[in-house]
Design a protein around this motif. Structure first.
Motif: not given
Length: 122
Positions: A33-43
């Protein structure tokens, strides 16, 4: 997910999260869940970093970010923010030329005289 896949994903976790299946399953699900969220936050974070760099580069030449981008849009210069930030950091003369083009395209981009030395204090 089967046991082997969960333990493979839980490799490197601390404590029983790496070798107890119930805890590992919970931690792996949360990590995904964290990795899914943070892939968007990274952009989002990268875009804001590019905007900060462009703004710093344009303010050196007496123009703010919004007016600079508006002038580029009026001149139909379609460079994205990533490329503009790289130009601002590594190619200052090319970036200055873009600022000048933007300044002529948009009348709000007037050259601001720089104050230097004691005249800025007085």
């Amino acid at each position: 997910m089967n046991k082997d896949k969960i333990f493979k994903l839980a490799k490197g976790f601390r404590g029983r999260a790496k070798n107890c299946i119930r805890i590992a399953r919970e931690r792996v699900e949360k990590a995904l869940q964290y990795s899914y969220r943070d892939r968007r936050n990274k952009k989002r974070d990268m875009r804001s970093l590019w905007i900060e760099r462009i703004n710093a580069g344009t303010r050196l030449h007496g123009v703010n970010y919004g007016n600079f981008m508006h002038g580029l849009m009026k001149e139909n210069i379609q460079l994205n923010r990533k490329v503009l930030s790289e130009l601002a950091m590594h190619e200052p003369y090319s970036f200055k030329a873009l600022v000048n083009v933007s300044r002529t395209a948009f009348p709000g981009n007037k050259a601001v005289p720089k104050k230097e030395g004691l005249s800025s204090i007085l």
